[in-house]
Design a protein around this motif. Sequence first.
Motif, PDB file in Angstrom:
ATOM      1  N   GLU A   1      50.183  39.190  33.122  1.00 14.08           N
ATOM      2  CA  GLU A   1      48.802  38.897  33.504  1.00 14.08           C
ATOM      3  C   GLU A   1      48.257  37.711  32.728  1.00 14.08           C
ATOM      4  O   GLU A   1      47.517  36.880  33.274  1.00 14.08           O
ATOM      5  CB  GLU A   1      47.921  40.141  33.286  1.00 14.08           C
TER       6      GLU A   1
ATOM      7  N   LYS B   1      49.707  34.427  34.165  1.00 15.77           N
ATOM      8  CA  LYS B   1      49.093  34.071  35.442  1.00 15.77           C
ATOM      9  C   LYS B   1      47.731  33.410  35.257  1.00 15.77           C
ATOM     10  O   LYS B   1      47.353  32.504  36.018  1.00 15.77           O
ATOM     11  CB  LYS B   1      48.946  35.319  36.321  1.00 15.77           C
ATOM     12  N   LYS B   2      46.986  33.831  34.247  1.00 17.29           N
ATOM     13  CA  LYS B   2      45.632  33.321  34.037  1.00 17.29           C
ATOM     14  C   LYS B   2      45.564  32.115  33.113  1.00 17.29           C
ATOM     15  O   LYS B   2      44.641  31.304  33.218  1.00 17.29           O
ATOM     16  CB  LYS B   2      44.745  34.428  33.452  1.00 17.29           C
TER      17      LYS B   2
ATOM     18  N   GLN C   1      53.871  43.865  31.288  1.00 14.34           N
ATOM     19  CA  GLN C   1      52.814  43.596  32.257  1.00 14.34           C
ATOM     20  C   GLN C   1      51.658  42.825  31.630  1.00 14.34           C
ATOM     21  O   GLN C   1      51.036  41.972  32.285  1.00 14.34           O
ATOM     22  CB  GLN C   1      52.306  44.899  32.867  1.00 14.34           C
ATOM     23  N   GLU C   2      51.377  43.099  30.377  1.00 15.32           N
ATOM     24  CA  GLU C   2      50.273  42.416  29.701  1.00 15.32           C
ATOM     25  C   GLU C   2      50.529  40.915  29.629  1.00 15.32           C
ATOM     26  O   GLU C   2      49.643  40.101  29.907  1.00 15.32           O
ATOM     27  CB  GLU C   2      50.099  42.979  28.281  1.00 15.32           C
TER      28      GLU C   2
END
Length: 457
Positions: free
Chosen positions: A190, A193-194, A186-187
């Motif tokens: 994220e 995505k950024k 998950q890290e």
Amino acid sequence: MTNIWMHIGAGSFHRAHQAWYLHRLLKEVAAEQWKIAIGGIRNDVVPLLTALSQQNNEYILETVSPQGVREYEKITSIAKVLPWDEKMTALIEQGAKEETKVIAFTVTEAGYYLDTSHNLDPNSADIQTELKGTICTIYGAVKAILKERIKQNGKPVTLLSCDNLRHNGDRFRHGFLQFLELCKDQELIEWVKKNTTSPNDMVDRIVPRPAADLAPRVAKETGFNDKAPVMGESFIQWVVEDNFISGRPELEKVGVEMVKDVQPYEEAKIRILNASHSCIAWAGTLIGLSYIHEGTHNPDIKKLAWNYVTQDVIPCLTPCPLDLEDYRDVVLDRFGNPNIQDTNQRVAADGLSKIPGFITPTLIGCYDRGKEPKATAVLPALFFIFMEEWHHGRLPYEYQDGILNADTMHAMFNSADPIAIFAGDKALFGKIAGKAEFVTLIRQTVSELKNWINSAK
């Protein structure tokens, strides 16, 4: 400081296309500070990388026009050749560096492991292997690169697919994020995505596998004893969504079309050029031809491709900012270039990815418009007959397909009704798979084509 465009996939297409544009930019803009670092995921890239390293990362590109005019250019845009090993050490090291602003790749349509809904196929053998820790796809390679990049500097980077895949940037990004979900990271999801973008782009240049006579001809014409030459047609096009997160080369200065929306260009190219290319390759093979230009000059085969585009594709894509009839004619003219010597074997490959990507959208589009896609049905029917020949060991060459399960394919042809299974395959035909009218259409088309093939041999 030199900015690095790292490219994964050192094959002929990249070196005749993206590397050519960056080479031209270096020549046109003296202050341009972009060069390429090139590597690959699979060990079959080792001989090529070795050859490039031994000749200062330079090679000759031969281009040939439909009129037979040949030109030669030494390409000098590659700054680094990244040696291959199983752990992708050099790729990861270079991709993690702040100087690497773009990570681009050409891994073929099959290299994205997507189903007809454009989702990652988690059951693929390669994906399963990768989830156990061995890098063997673009997803595992990019994951490893970005993990190291976060450790070293965490700077944003553009991830650019350069494959013949509709909405290639979006499709890669979706598949990659699904892969990371399987990895339960998950890290990294994220962070991606950024800190990354994945522009869509459309690439176009016919680049056959280098033939045996290419290196001797290059040596004779240029005096350079090139161990890694490439050749392609004189036509070239690149349309790119201008969505780079960490800067980019000024590619528009050398003819690249930087646009807000690639879709009209890629849709025309994929449906008209790529699908017709496969049609000609499968049909040509089935009547004993070896090269694309031979099939294009065969009146029956050319008419199959022409009818497909004219009767079904153009109505599906209208209205369009491109002149689709003119584009059709230019494409067929390019395919007829006898100097390219593009083999049916190369173009016929990866049919299991090309049908859902290049052909099924037109089948569905016709049905949605209330029209039976008779002209388009010829293409999957040709592929069915082509694979039937493969099943019986009668193809004149080895068929290559990154997602072919040989046992499953043989089982289909050993069944009581192979056409029903084929036309009912949702991975190939999506929402029309198994529909009675579609199965009947494929059955009729296969029968008609077999009669033609027998008379044409």
